[in-house]
Design a protein around this motif. Structure first.
Motif, PDB file in Angstrom:
ATOM      1  N   ILE A   1       0.871  -1.183   0.000  1.00 27.01           N
ATOM      2  CA  ILE A   1       0.000   0.000   0.000  1.00 27.01           C
ATOM      3  C   ILE A   1       0.903   1.227   0.000  1.00 27.01           C
ATOM      4  O   ILE A   1       1.825   1.318   0.819  1.00 27.01           O
ATOM      5  CB  ILE A   1      -0.902   0.031   1.250  1.00 27.01           C
ATOM      6  CG1 ILE A   1      -1.873  -1.130   1.220  1.00 27.01           C
ATOM      7  CG2 ILE A   1      -1.676   1.325   1.323  1.00 27.01           C
ATOM      8  CD1 ILE A   1      -2.823  -1.136   2.391  1.00 27.01           C
ATOM      9  N   ALA A   2       0.651   2.151  -0.900  1.00 28.29           N
ATOM     10  CA  ALA A   2       1.385   3.427  -0.905  1.00 28.29           C
ATOM     11  C   ALA A   2       0.514   4.458  -0.213  1.00 28.29           C
ATOM     12  O   ALA A   2      -0.687   4.548  -0.480  1.00 28.29           O
ATOM     13  CB  ALA A   2       1.678   3.868  -2.338  1.00 28.29           C
ATOM     14  N   VAL A   3       1.156   5.220   0.657  1.00 27.40           N
ATOM     15  CA  VAL A   3       0.392   6.139   1.507  1.00 27.40           C
ATOM     16  C   VAL A   3       0.991   7.525   1.378  1.00 27.40           C
ATOM     17  O   VAL A   3       2.211   7.682   1.424  1.00 27.40           O
ATOM     18  CB  VAL A   3       0.487   5.601   2.958  1.00 27.40           C
ATOM     19  CG1 VAL A   3       0.555   6.716   3.954  1.00 27.40           C
ATOM     20  CG2 VAL A   3      -0.665   4.697   3.253  1.00 27.40           C
ATOM     21  N   GLY A   4       0.163   8.540   1.198  1.00 27.84           N
ATOM     22  CA  GLY A   4       0.666   9.904   1.089  1.00 27.84           C
ATOM     23  C   GLY A   4       0.249  10.675   2.312  1.00 27.84           C
ATOM     24  O   GLY A   4      -0.925  10.680   2.680  1.00 27.84           O
TER      25      GLY A   4
ATOM     26  N   VAL B   1       5.634   3.424   1.820  1.00 22.27           N
ATOM     27  CA  VAL B   1       5.127   2.194   1.229  1.00 22.27           C
ATOM     28  C   VAL B   1       5.074   1.164   2.342  1.00 22.27           C
ATOM     29  O   VAL B   1       6.062   0.930   3.029  1.00 22.27           O
ATOM     30  CB  VAL B   1       6.043   1.699   0.093  1.00 22.27           C
ATOM     31  CG1 VAL B   1       5.478   0.431  -0.511  1.00 22.27           C
ATOM     32  CG2 VAL B   1       6.176   2.765  -0.969  1.00 22.27           C
ATOM     33  N   PHE B   2       3.927   0.558   2.520  1.00 18.95           N
ATOM     34  CA  PHE B   2       3.741  -0.456   3.554  1.00 18.95           C
ATOM     35  C   PHE B   2       3.654  -1.827   2.910  1.00 18.95           C
ATOM     36  O   PHE B   2       3.061  -1.993   1.844  1.00 18.95           O
ATOM     37  CB  PHE B   2       2.430  -0.217   4.314  1.00 18.95           C
ATOM     38  CG  PHE B   2       2.496   0.897   5.308  1.00 18.95           C
ATOM     39  CD1 PHE B   2       2.165   2.195   4.924  1.00 18.95           C
ATOM     40  CD2 PHE B   2       2.869   0.675   6.610  1.00 18.95           C
ATOM     41  CE1 PHE B   2       2.218   3.229   5.833  1.00 18.95           C
ATOM     42  CE2 PHE B   2       2.922   1.702   7.527  1.00 18.95           C
ATOM     43  CZ  PHE B   2       2.595   2.983   7.135  1.00 18.95           C
TER      44      PHE B   2
ATOM     45  N   ILE C   1       9.730   8.112   1.527  1.00 21.45           N
ATOM     46  CA  ILE C   1      10.169   9.060   0.495  1.00 21.45           C
ATOM     47  C   ILE C   1       9.758  10.464   0.926  1.00 21.45           C
ATOM     48  O   ILE C   1       8.610  10.690   1.288  1.00 21.45           O
ATOM     49  CB  ILE C   1       9.501   8.714  -0.856  1.00 21.45           C
ATOM     50  CG1 ILE C   1       9.845   7.288  -1.267  1.00 21.45           C
ATOM     51  CG2 ILE C   1       9.939   9.679  -1.935  1.00 21.45           C
ATOM     52  CD1 ILE C   1       9.052   6.813  -2.460  1.00 21.45           C
ATOM     53  N   LEU C   2      10.706  11.397   0.842  1.00 20.11           N
ATOM     54  CA  LEU C   2      10.399  12.780   1.193  1.00 20.11           C
ATOM     55  C   LEU C   2       9.980  13.551  -0.044  1.00 20.11           C
ATOM     56  O   LEU C   2      10.648  13.493  -1.077  1.00 20.11           O
ATOM     57  CB  LEU C   2      11.638  13.457   1.771  1.00 20.11           C
ATOM     58  CG  LEU C   2      11.912  13.210   3.250  1.00 20.11           C
ATOM     59  CD1 LEU C   2      13.278  13.753   3.589  1.00 20.11           C
ATOM     60  CD2 LEU C   2      10.873  13.891   4.099  1.00 20.11           C
TER      61      LEU C   2
ATOM     62  N   SER D   1       9.272   2.818  -6.301  1.00 20.71           N
ATOM     63  CA  SER D   1       8.983   2.440  -4.919  1.00 20.71           C
ATOM     64  C   SER D   1      10.056   1.548  -4.338  1.00 20.71           C
ATOM     65  O   SER D   1      10.251   1.525  -3.130  1.00 20.71           O
ATOM     66  CB  SER D   1       7.639   1.721  -4.853  1.00 20.71           C
ATOM     67  OG  SER D   1       7.722   0.515  -5.578  1.00 20.71           O
ATOM     68  N   GLU D   2      10.780   0.805  -5.162  1.00 23.32           N
ATOM     69  CA  GLU D   2      11.797  -0.090  -4.601  1.00 23.32           C
ATOM     70  C   GLU D   2      12.994   0.691  -4.114  1.00 23.32           C
ATOM     71  O   GLU D   2      13.516   0.455  -3.031  1.00 23.32           O
ATOM     72  CB  GLU D   2      12.229  -1.087  -5.649  1.00 23.32           C
ATOM     73  CG  GLU D   2      11.378  -2.332  -5.662  1.00 23.32           C
ATOM     74  CD  GLU D   2      11.830  -3.269  -6.748  1.00 23.32           C
ATOM     75  OE1 GLU D   2      12.993  -3.719  -6.692  1.00 23.32           O
ATOM     76  OE2 GLU D   2      11.024  -3.503  -7.669  1.00 23.32           O
TER      77      GLU D   2
END
Lengths: 687, 225
Positions: free
Chosen positions: A160-163, A170-171, A182-183, A223-224
């Motif tokens: 899951i990507a979360v903003g 990324v969870f 990620i900043l 994401s990796e």
């Protein structure tokens, strides 16, 4: 056509609420839409984009996220902290479950539709399992600092990507831990810069995360590795929403300035395997913030705080007919908000939390075609009825003599008796209204004002008796022969009080006999939604209009379509008639001219003269202005059945009063726009 | 001190100055032999003393004036503080009322007057129907949770967050009137702004005018009939 005195009413101060969330279900070709006042609407794309269902709003309900899950179930979550499931058959909230995480900012269903992930104010992502009749809390992923503004599932359902604020995470769903952080850059603005809110994210299947933030950029991340792949500064104000197509080759984003941009994955060179995301098309159809976008297979859908729903078909994906590729804009609801008491010359306006009763003005002078007559008595605001409680008004009606006003919210029916004497108005509430177990979706008073018809769930229509000094009693409940699970949303009663027609959510029209309180017959099924119904006062013919602009006439005593209707079906309707955008919401008749039917939609009203020939595609449909120039004899040669007038737009309601007067309720768009929240300033050179 | 010394010197000079003219007529030689300093010293000393006394008195006066000012200011602050503190006093009395004020019975009349005022204010506040029970101790406030709905507070905070990010400082917002009047401004035929006339201008005056008109008409009807 005949000479009419037109009461041009523009004092209905209706302001629609802005659109906050959109959820598109590709399986059933439906769009669910949530507004800022808590109302929910469902549009059926297959039925010519008709608004087939509507759940009225609530004062405390603010929906922040909507999603379809597990087939055709609709879930919504908002700042109240609850996750609600909507019952689309009974048109209300089925149940609400508290998330226990504070206000909920975002919600997404996993690709298989069995789990719901919810992003809360306290920084935790909670997973709920979707069971056949409820949802159940499963577990919570690792909690982080900062509210979770947006979230997105990876198409495989494993990540899951979360903003959140200034951050993307990324969870891993299985372990619940955050595997990547990620900043996101803030706006380069010196010492103190405003925090950057990541308004929406999307996770693509190749591991790319797309994020849009309040600085105005759309960024693509790996994401990796946690690195930035591409950044596109799209606007100087925030980019509020983002949606990805199913094939993941097209992304649509909406900004605060009202612009909608499309990004497409295009090969770098012709025929090369490498491809890049490129911003291709800009669209400016909104004036205010675009807070929700959706991407269907053929169109970009955007909804903004200017209360407009814009459906923009993409040319490269639409094949075939030219009209399918037309832009659609919906501002006004596809339901009637105005009721008219013809004998008393009163208008009842329905607002979300109150009703207004106005008396029409009068004029003493007469004039010729096109004259503006001076008003001798101004229209009078007689009454304002406020509804108690936080729920919004779902439907309302006034009897023809103007002495009964009924309205219903999601849980209760209210009935009032109105006395009008010599300019003084008094209203008294009817206290003992029978408590119906289901809510009312449509209300209609009979022609002689002795009964009230209440359209309810499961195809049932309740008949209530209106007693003279101010009382009400339950008379009968009419149910269709074939059991139906859907609610009735349209009613029509005959002038002699013998027949009642009801149309339900399954598009079946049942006709009941009110003398024996039994079902009389069913209109042959047609696979498109019904938008308006009316029964002719003299011939008892039921006129039906559908959302694909077809018009039928069904004879109730004979239980079959009339010859005129068969003629229309054989001949086919004019292309200009079928290509209209908005559905017909009201049908009425002229007692002095039995062959006339008066219909209207948002942009025109039309008098259908059954005695005149039908036009074919070669002749122009709107020929009224041309006919005015010709002489009487020449007119007869060219006249056809559809007499359309487009002088008054946008229309909310048209009705025929006695003595040759017409009442036309318009709502100019600019009047709505000036009441909207402040838009973003657009600097133009030279101003 | 320098000034007094200087004054002393000046006085000496002045004292010395008239001497020579006075004695000049007689015999300047005699005056040179005399020791006129004694006399002048005495006078000078006296003059210096008076001078010092005067200076001391002015300084004392200044200091006293300052003290007065300071005292007045302090009193004013105390008064303001007391005024501010009064509601708390009232509430403390409210909460400590069931415990019968045996201690307060022996108060002086001044406190008794204060209490009367407090009780009046109590009654007034009770009539207003404030149901909050507040105890003030130190710098925090203890409030009943039942009175404050947590979800609505969270909701309010969330809404404020959205409001500040969409409409707060830094977002470039303008009014609807300005936004929609651009088209009118730029068109080849210049038109007025969309909300050129604000319908709410002079609303009360217009309402009064219509009321008056109605009354006037009815009066005229009555008088004519």
């Amino acid at each position: 056509m005949g000479e009419f005195q037109v009461h041009r009413v523009r004092f209905f101060a209706y302001v629609p609420a802005g659109i906050r969330c959109l959820a598109h279900s590709p399986r059933s070709a439906r769009l669910a839409l949530a507004r800022t006042d808590g109302a929910l609407e469902v549009y059926n794309f297959a039925a010519n984009y008709f608004q087939e269902k509507g759940i009225p709003g609530h004062e405390t309900r603010t929906t922040e996220a909507l999603c379809w899950a597990a087939g055709d179930r609709l879930f919504g979550a908002g700042l109240g902290g609850d996750i609600s499931e909507y019952d689309l058959e009974k048109l209300r909230v089925k149940y609400s479950l508290d998330g226990f995480g504070g206000p909920i900012w975002s919600m997404a269903a996993d690709p298989s539709g069995t789990q719901l992930a919810v992003g809360c104010e306290d920084g935790s992502v909670k997973l709920f399992q979707v069971l056949p009749d409820k949802i159940q809390f499963e577990r919570s992923l690792d909690r982080q600092k900062g509210r979770i503004m947006s979230l997105s599932w990876h198409p495989s359902g494993t990540h899951i990507a979360v903003g959140s604020i200034d951050l993307l995470r990324v969870f891993d769903v299985k372990s619940g831990h955050a595997i990547q952080r990620i900043l996101v850059d803030r706006r380069p603005q010196g010492l103190y810069s405003r925090e950057c809110v990541v308004w929406s994210v999307a996770f693509l299947s190749d591991g790319t995360i797309v994020s849009s933030d309040s600085v105005g950029k759309v960024q693509f991340w790996d994401s990796e590795k946690g690195t930035l792949l591409e950044t596109h500064p799209v606007s100087s104000s925030a980019v509020l929403c983002l949606a990805v197509s199913e094939e993941e080759d097209s992304i649509v984003v909406g900004t605060s300035e009202g612009a909608v941009y499309q990004f497409q994955l295009l090969p770098v060179k012709w025929g090369s395997a490498e491809s890049k995301w490129v911003r291709t098309k800009p669209f400016q159809h909104h004036t205010h913030d675009v807070r929700a976008v959706a991407h269907s297979a053929t169109a970009l859908i955007s909804g903004g705080l200017d209360a407009q729903l814009v459906i923009r078909p993409l040319m490269e994906r639409v094949h075939g007919k030219g009209y399918d590729a037309a832009l659609r804009k919906f501002t006004f609801p596809h339901r009637r908000l105005v009721s008219c008491a013809r004998k008393a010359r009163l208008l009842l306006f329905q607002f979300p939390q109150h009703l207004e009763l106005w008396r029409l003005g009068a004029t003493n002078s007469a004039g010729k075609d096109g004259d503006i007559l001076p008003v001798s008595r101004a229209p009078e605001h007689l009454l304002q009825l406020k509804s108690k409680g936080p729920e919004h008004i779902c439907c309302s009606c006034i009897s023809l003599c103007g002495s009964w006003i009924a309205y219903s919210t999601a849980s209760r029916l209210h009935l009032h008796r109105v006395h009008l004497e010599n300019g003084s108005v008094s209203v008294k509430r009817v206290s003992k209204v029978p408590k119906l177990l289901c809510s009312a979706h449509q209300l209609l008073c009979s022609a002689d004002s002795t009964s009230l018809f209440v359209a309810s769930d499961q195809g049932a229509v309740h008949v209530l008796k209106l007693l003279e000094p101010g009382g009400c009693g339950h008379l009968q409940t009419l149910r269709p022969n074939s059991g139906s699970a859907q609610a009735v949303y349209l009613l029509a009663a005959s002038a002699d009080g013998d027949w009642l027609a009801a149309a339900g959510g399954d598009w079946e029209i049942n006709v009941y006999s009110l003398r024996h309180f039994k079902p009389h017959c069913t209109v042959p099924a047609y696979n498109c939604a019904v938008t308006a119904l009316a029964i002719h006062p003299v011939t008892n013919n039921l006129v039906i209009t559908h959302s694909d602009q077809q018009v039928f006439e069904f004879s109730i005593p004979d239980r079959e379509y009339t010859t005129w209707s068969r003629k229309v079906q054989q001949h086919g309707l004019h292309k200009g008639w079928l290509e209209r955008d908005t559905p017909i919401t009201h049908i009425t008749f002229n007692p002095k001219q039995p062959a006339h039917i008066l219909l209207h939609d948002t942009h025109m009203f039309c008098i259908l003269d059954k005695s005149l020939p039908l036009p074919d595609d070669a002749t122009p449909l709107m020929n009224q202005t041309a006919l005015k120039q010709l002489s009487e004899k020449a007119r007869r040669g060219y006249a056809h059945a559809f007499k359309i007038c487009k002088k008054y737009q946008p229309l909310l309601f048209v009705d025929l009063l006695e003595e040759g007067s017409l009442v036309v309720v318009e709502r100019p768009l600019m009047d709505i726009k000036t009441q909207l929240p402040p838009p973003v300033q657009q600097k133009k050179f030279g101003t | 001190m320098a000034m007094t010394r200087g004054r002393l010197a000046m006085l000496e000079k002045e004292a010395a100055a008239p001497e020579p003219p006075a004695g000049a007529a007689a015999a300047s030689e005699e005056e040179e032999d005399e020791a006129p300093e004694e006399v002048t010293f005495e006078r000078a000393r006296a003059a210096a003393e008076t001078d010092r006394r005067l200076a001391g008195e002015t300084a004392r006066r200044d200091r006293e004036l300052l003290k007065e000012k300071r005292r007045r200011r302090e009193e004013l602050f105390k008064e303001q503080k007391k005024r501010k503190l009064l509601p708390e006093n009232v509430l403390e009395e409210l909460t400590s009322r069931p415990q019968i004020n045996n201690n307060n019975l022996s108060d002086t009349t001044k406190q008794g007057e204060n209490r009367n005022k407090n009780e009046e204010r109590n009654r007034r506040q009770d009539n207003k129907g404030k149901k909050r029970v507040v105890r003030l101790k130190g710098r925090y406030m203890a409030v009943r949770l039942k009175d404050q709905d947590l979800t609505s507070q969270h909701q309010k905070m969330a809404k404020d967050f959205i409001q500040s990010h969409l409409y707060g400082p830094g977002t470039n917002r303008t009014t609807a009137n300005q936004f929609f009047s651009f088209a009118n401004k730029k068109s080849p035929v210049k038109k007025a702004a969309v909300q050129f006339v604000n319908k709410s201008w002079g609303k009360e005056k217009k309402q009064k005018a219509t009321h008056f008109k109605k009354r006037w008409m009815s009066m005229k009807m009555v008088s004519s009939v």
